[in-house]
Write a protein that holds these residues in place. Structure first.
Motif, PDB file in Angstrom:
ATOM      1  N   HIS A  25     -44.297 -10.649 -32.466  1.00 66.75           N
ATOM      2  CA  HIS A  25     -44.136 -11.853 -33.276  1.00 66.75           C
ATOM      3  C   HIS A  25     -42.855 -11.772 -34.100  1.00 66.75           C
ATOM      4  CE1 HIS A  25     -48.817 -12.029 -33.219  1.00 66.75           C
ATOM      5  NE2 HIS A  25     -48.294 -12.507 -32.106  1.00 66.75           N
ATOM      6  N   GLY A  26     -42.208 -12.906 -34.276  1.00 69.80           N
ATOM      7  CA  GLY A  26     -40.978 -12.942 -35.041  1.00 69.80           C
ATOM      8  C   GLY A  26     -41.132 -12.449 -36.462  1.00 69.80           C
ATOM      9  N   VAL A  27     -42.297 -12.668 -37.049  1.00 67.24           N
ATOM     10  CA  VAL A  27     -42.514 -12.231 -38.432  1.00 67.24           C
ATOM     11  C   VAL A  27     -42.400 -10.716 -38.559  1.00 67.24           C
ATOM     12  CG1 VAL A  27     -45.036 -12.045 -38.194  1.00 67.24           C
ATOM     13  CG2 VAL A  27     -44.020 -12.506 -40.444  1.00 67.24           C
ATOM     14  N   ARG A  28     -42.676  -9.989 -37.482  1.00 67.99           N
ATOM     15  CA  ARG A  28     -42.558  -8.525 -37.534  1.00 67.99           C
ATOM     16  C   ARG A  28     -41.104  -8.103 -37.687  1.00 67.99           C
ATOM     17  NH1 ARG A  28     -47.397  -6.543 -39.037  1.00 67.99           N
ATOM     18  NH2 ARG A  28     -49.060  -7.342 -37.698  1.00 67.99           N
ATOM     19  N   LEU A  29     -40.211  -8.801 -37.027  1.00 66.58           N
ATOM     20  CA  LEU A  29     -38.787  -8.502 -37.201  1.00 66.58           C
ATOM     21  C   LEU A  29     -38.353  -8.800 -38.625  1.00 66.58           C
ATOM     22  CD1 LEU A  29     -36.035  -7.692 -36.010  1.00 66.58           C
ATOM     23  CD2 LEU A  29     -35.718 -10.092 -35.377  1.00 66.58           C
ATOM     24  N   ALA A  30     -38.848  -9.887 -39.184  1.00 67.79           N
ATOM     25  CA  ALA A  30     -38.522 -10.217 -40.570  1.00 67.79           C
ATOM     26  C   ALA A  30     -39.010  -9.121 -41.506  1.00 67.79           C
ATOM     27  CB  ALA A  30     -39.133 -11.563 -40.946  1.00 67.79           C
ATOM     28  N   GLN A  31     -40.200  -8.605 -41.255  1.00 63.60           N
ATOM     29  CA  GLN A  31     -40.726  -7.512 -42.074  1.00 63.60           C
ATOM     30  C   GLN A  31     -39.852  -6.269 -41.969  1.00 63.60           C
ATOM     31  OE1 GLN A  31     -44.712  -6.984 -40.632  1.00 63.60           O
ATOM     32  NE2 GLN A  31     -45.512  -8.823 -41.629  1.00 63.60           N
ATOM     33  N   LEU A  32     -39.402  -5.980 -40.767  1.00 62.44           N
ATOM     34  CA  LEU A  32     -38.527  -4.824 -40.574  1.00 62.44           C
ATOM     35  C   LEU A  32     -37.236  -4.985 -41.367  1.00 62.44           C
ATOM     36  CD1 LEU A  32     -37.678  -2.194 -39.126  1.00 62.44           C
ATOM     37  CD2 LEU A  32     -36.875  -3.633 -37.223  1.00 62.44           C
ATOM     38  N   ALA A  33     -36.630  -6.154 -41.291  1.00 56.44           N
ATOM     39  CA  ALA A  33     -35.367  -6.370 -41.997  1.00 56.44           C
ATOM     40  C   ALA A  33     -35.545  -6.407 -43.507  1.00 56.44           C
ATOM     41  CB  ALA A  33     -34.722  -7.665 -41.507  1.00 56.44           C
ATOM     42  N   ASP A  34     -36.724  -6.833 -43.966  1.00 60.92           N
ATOM     43  CA  ASP A  34     -36.989  -6.775 -45.408  1.00 60.92           C
ATOM     44  C   ASP A  34     -36.892  -5.333 -45.915  1.00 60.92           C
ATOM     45  OD1 ASP A  34     -37.418  -9.478 -45.608  1.00 60.92           O
ATOM     46  OD2 ASP A  34     -39.601  -9.349 -45.486  1.00 60.92           O
ATOM     47  N   ALA A  35     -37.398  -4.410 -45.095  1.00 66.27           N
ATOM     48  CA  ALA A  35     -37.377  -2.992 -45.474  1.00 66.27           C
ATOM     49  C   ALA A  35     -36.038  -2.339 -45.174  1.00 66.27           C
ATOM     50  CB  ALA A  35     -38.496  -2.242 -44.745  1.00 66.27           C
ATOM     51  N   CYS A  36     -35.350  -2.834 -44.142  1.00 62.11           N
ATOM     52  CA  CYS A  36     -34.112  -2.198 -43.670  1.00 62.11           C
ATOM     53  C   CYS A  36     -33.031  -3.267 -43.481  1.00 62.11           C
ATOM     54  CB  CYS A  36     -34.354  -1.477 -42.345  1.00 62.11           C
ATOM     55  SG  CYS A  36     -35.664  -0.242 -42.397  1.00 62.11           S
ATOM     56  N   ARG A  53     -36.658 -18.381 -34.773  1.00 54.68           N
ATOM     57  CA  ARG A  53     -36.900 -19.184 -35.965  1.00 54.68           C
ATOM     58  C   ARG A  53     -37.990 -18.581 -36.842  1.00 54.68           C
ATOM     59  NH1 ARG A  53     -34.185 -21.357 -32.386  1.00 54.68           N
ATOM     60  NH2 ARG A  53     -32.735 -23.083 -32.810  1.00 54.68           N
ATOM     61  N   ASP A  54     -38.961 -17.935 -36.227  1.00 52.29           N
ATOM     62  CA  ASP A  54     -39.993 -17.263 -37.023  1.00 52.29           C
ATOM     63  C   ASP A  54     -39.422 -16.047 -37.754  1.00 52.29           C
ATOM     64  OD1 ASP A  54     -41.844 -19.096 -36.146  1.00 52.29           O
ATOM     65  OD2 ASP A  54     -42.699 -17.776 -34.601  1.00 52.29           O
ATOM     66  N   ALA A  55     -38.451 -15.377 -37.122  1.00 54.26           N
ATOM     67  CA  ALA A  55     -37.846 -14.194 -37.736  1.00 54.26           C
ATOM     68  C   ALA A  55     -36.782 -14.562 -38.760  1.00 54.26           C
ATOM     69  CB  ALA A  55     -37.237 -13.307 -36.654  1.00 54.26           C
ATOM     70  N   GLY A  56     -36.080 -15.664 -38.499  1.00 56.18           N
ATOM     71  CA  GLY A  56     -34.978 -16.088 -39.357  1.00 56.18           C
ATOM     72  C   GLY A  56     -33.727 -16.286 -38.527  1.00 56.18           C
ATOM     73  N   LEU A  57     -33.498 -17.500 -38.075  1.00 54.07           N
ATOM     74  CA  LEU A  57     -32.406 -17.765 -37.138  1.00 54.07           C
ATOM     75  C   LEU A  57     -31.051 -17.329 -37.684  1.00 54.07           C
ATOM     76  CD1 LEU A  57     -31.554 -19.018 -34.423  1.00 54.07           C
ATOM     77  CD2 LEU A  57     -31.304 -21.211 -35.628  1.00 54.07           C
ATOM     78  N   ASP A  58     -30.803 -17.614 -38.948  1.00 51.87           N
ATOM     79  CA  ASP A  58     -29.501 -17.314 -39.539  1.00 51.87           C
ATOM     80  C   ASP A  58     -29.423 -15.911 -40.130  1.00 51.87           C
ATOM     81  OD1 ASP A  58     -28.631 -19.885 -38.909  1.00 51.87           O
ATOM     82  OD2 ASP A  58     -29.421 -20.702 -40.789  1.00 51.87           O
ATOM     83  N   ARG A  59     -30.525 -15.196 -40.079  1.00 56.69           N
ATOM     84  CA  ARG A  59     -30.575 -13.873 -40.690  1.00 56.69           C
ATOM     85  C   ARG A  59     -29.999 -12.801 -39.772  1.00 56.69           C
ATOM     86  NH1 ARG A  59     -36.124 -11.382 -43.382  1.00 56.69           N
ATOM     87  NH2 ARG A  59     -35.119  -9.637 -44.482  1.00 56.69           N
ATOM     88  N   PHE A  60     -30.083 -13.023 -38.468  1.00 52.18           N
ATOM     89  CA  PHE A  60     -29.677 -12.023 -37.482  1.00 52.18           C
ATOM     90  C   PHE A  60     -28.650 -12.612 -36.521  1.00 52.18           C
ATOM     91  CE2 PHE A  60     -34.160 -11.496 -38.599  1.00 52.18           C
ATOM     92  CZ  PHE A  60     -34.188 -10.196 -39.073  1.00 52.18           C
ATOM     93  N   ASP A  96     -37.830 -15.980 -21.341  1.00 50.32           N
ATOM     94  CA  ASP A  96     -38.487 -17.227 -21.714  1.00 50.32           C
ATOM     95  C   ASP A  96     -37.679 -17.847 -22.851  1.00 50.32           C
ATOM     96  OD1 ASP A  96     -40.139 -19.189 -22.887  1.00 50.32           O
ATOM     97  OD2 ASP A  96     -41.966 -18.157 -22.262  1.00 50.32           O
ATOM     98  N   ALA A  97     -36.890 -18.871 -22.543  1.00 48.16           N
ATOM     99  CA  ALA A  97     -36.006 -19.460 -23.547  1.00 48.16           C
ATOM    100  C   ALA A  97     -36.789 -20.132 -24.672  1.00 48.16           C
ATOM    101  CB  ALA A  97     -35.062 -20.465 -22.890  1.00 48.16           C
ATOM    102  N   ALA A  98     -37.934 -20.734 -24.345  1.00 44.75           N
ATOM    103  CA  ALA A  98     -38.732 -21.374 -25.389  1.00 44.75           C
ATOM    104  C   ALA A  98     -39.312 -20.325 -26.338  1.00 44.75           C
ATOM    105  CB  ALA A  98     -39.851 -22.206 -24.756  1.00 44.75           C
ATOM    106  N   LYS A  99     -39.776 -19.215 -25.787  1.00 47.88           N
ATOM    107  CA  LYS A  99     -40.304 -18.138 -26.626  1.00 47.88           C
ATOM    108  C   LYS A  99     -39.196 -17.570 -27.508  1.00 47.88           C
ATOM    109  CE  LYS A  99     -43.568 -15.504 -25.035  1.00 47.88           C
ATOM    110  NZ  LYS A  99     -44.653 -15.755 -26.027  1.00 47.88           N
ATOM    111  N   PHE A 100     -37.994 -17.423 -26.935  1.00 49.08           N
ATOM    112  CA  PHE A 100     -36.875 -16.937 -27.742  1.00 49.08           C
ATOM    113  C   PHE A 100     -36.595 -17.881 -28.902  1.00 49.08           C
ATOM    114  CE2 PHE A 100     -32.269 -17.663 -28.464  1.00 49.08           C
ATOM    115  CZ  PHE A 100     -32.059 -16.583 -29.299  1.00 49.08           C
ATOM    116  N   ALA A 101     -36.571 -19.181 -28.646  1.00 53.00           N
ATOM    117  CA  ALA A 101     -36.274 -20.147 -29.705  1.00 53.00           C
ATOM    118  C   ALA A 101     -37.291 -20.048 -30.832  1.00 53.00           C
ATOM    119  CB  ALA A 101     -36.260 -21.560 -29.125  1.00 53.00           C
ATOM    120  N   ALA A 102     -38.569 -19.903 -30.471  1.00 49.90           N
ATOM    121  CA  ALA A 102     -39.612 -19.802 -31.488  1.00 49.90           C
ATOM    122  C   ALA A 102     -39.525 -18.474 -32.234  1.00 49.90           C
ATOM    123  CB  ALA A 102     -40.988 -19.951 -30.827  1.00 49.90           C
ATOM    124  N   PHE A 103     -39.317 -17.383 -31.491  1.00 50.74           N
ATOM    125  CA  PHE A 103     -39.231 -16.058 -32.108  1.00 50.74           C
ATOM    126  C   PHE A 103     -38.086 -16.011 -33.116  1.00 50.74           C
ATOM    127  CE2 PHE A 103     -37.823 -11.720 -32.528  1.00 50.74           C
ATOM    128  CZ  PHE A 103     -38.985 -10.958 -32.495  1.00 50.74           C
TER     129      PHE A 103
END
Length: 302
Positions: free
Chosen positions: A150-161, A182-189, A173-180
């Motif tokens: 889940h994209g939120v897991r990447l966000a959690q990782l970056a919060d710590a690191c 945005r869930d992680a933070g499109l402009d963050r990475f 899967d391009a649709a899954k990538f788009a959702a992932f």
């Protein structure tokens, strides 16, 4: 002072080359050919190199060989490229490889997908956090092949690191990538299309700004033409390149990507640039497909 990693971010928003690892006739690493192929990439305009990526047969190399590949790449590139070193396996091994890369002057590490039959969401975070925290000076790029993450897991990782700055996303899967994203933070990475040129146009439409490439070993100008088209938003031009590389990439992707590296090395061998040798579990390309690969490579080199 807070590290911004701007140089590393810029390098990821580009063609991220995954060099092959050439072998000599006796099966050992061929340093001379390896360096020559790196110079060819650099002279061709490539500015981001990933030693010890999958096209470099990461999992078929010994720990010492992976160190040598890192050393030769950093030495050969000098100031001409940003180096993103592939690391992985168990946590202590990955940390040792990351620290070795740091000592040699690499700017980033790419963390291969954990090789384990049981990967939990929180365990994925723990694995990458241990590596990222060991090298806070380096940019860290997780290589994501797990469609369940889940994209939120990447966000959690970056919060710590905060040194987790980019993602090599390789779920087909391009649709899954788009959702992932945005869930992680499109402009963050910095989002790197990890399935190379065939997926780059669709992933760029959803937010990617770079793509990895094994094909670039054979024809740097082809890959650079695609990134320039995508950067300018000229998707018809990008798709013309896509059509040009389609058959080559279909051969690489066939049978569960069984010949992914093999096709690249066969093309290089047809151009007289390195031996076609690959290590198990890869194998030489069947004789009937060699001529087709050679014809494609010859067309690009004209």
């Amino acid at each position: 002072m807070t590290t911004t990693f701007e140089t590393q971010r810029t390098a990821l928003a580009d063609v991220v080359a995954i060099p092959v690892t050439p072998f000599a006739e006796d099966g050992r690493l061929d340093q001379g050919t390896h360096r020559a192929l790196l110079r060819r990439l650099l002279d061709g305009g490539v500015k981001t190199l990933t030693p010890n990526g999958n096209t470099g047969e990461f999992y078929a190399l010994t720990p010492k060989e992976r160190q040598l590949v890192t050393e030769w790449t950093i030495d050969e590139a000098g100031e001409r490229a940003v180096i993103l070193v592939g690391v992985g396996h168990d946590v202590p091994t990955a940390i040792a490889s990351a620290r070795h890369a740091r000592e040699l002057g690499a700017q980033m590490v790419m963390v291969h997908q954990p090789v384990h039959p049981y990967v939990s969401q929180s365990g994925w975070v723990d694995y990458h956090r241990a590596i990222a925290e060991a090298v806070p000076e380096l940019g860290v790029v997780p290589y994501i092949r797990n469609a369940q993450l889940h994209g939120v897991r990447l966000a959690q990782l970056a919060d710590a690191c905060p040194n987790v700055i980019g993602v090599k996303y390789a779920v087909p899967d391009a649709a899954k990538f788009a959702a992932f994203a945005r869930d992680a933070g499109l402009d963050r990475f910095v989002w790197v299309a990890g399935l190379a040129e065939p997926y780059a146009p669709s992933y760029f439409s959803a937010g990617a700004t770079g793509f990895t490439s094994g094909l670039v070993n054979v024809a740097p100008s082809v890959s650079l033409n695609m990134i320039e088209a995508l950067r300018s938003g000229d998707f018809p031009a990008a798709m013309k390149v896509w059509e040009q590389i389609r058959r080559f990439e279909e051969l690489r992707a066939a049978n569960g990507s069984a010949n992914n590296v093999t096709v690249v090395k066969e093309a290089l061998a047809s151009l007289g640039l390195c031996r076609r040798d690959v290590r198990p579990p890869s194998r030489h390309l069947p004789e009937e497909e060699r001529a087709e690969v050679a014809a494609i490579a010859a067309g690009w080199s004209m």
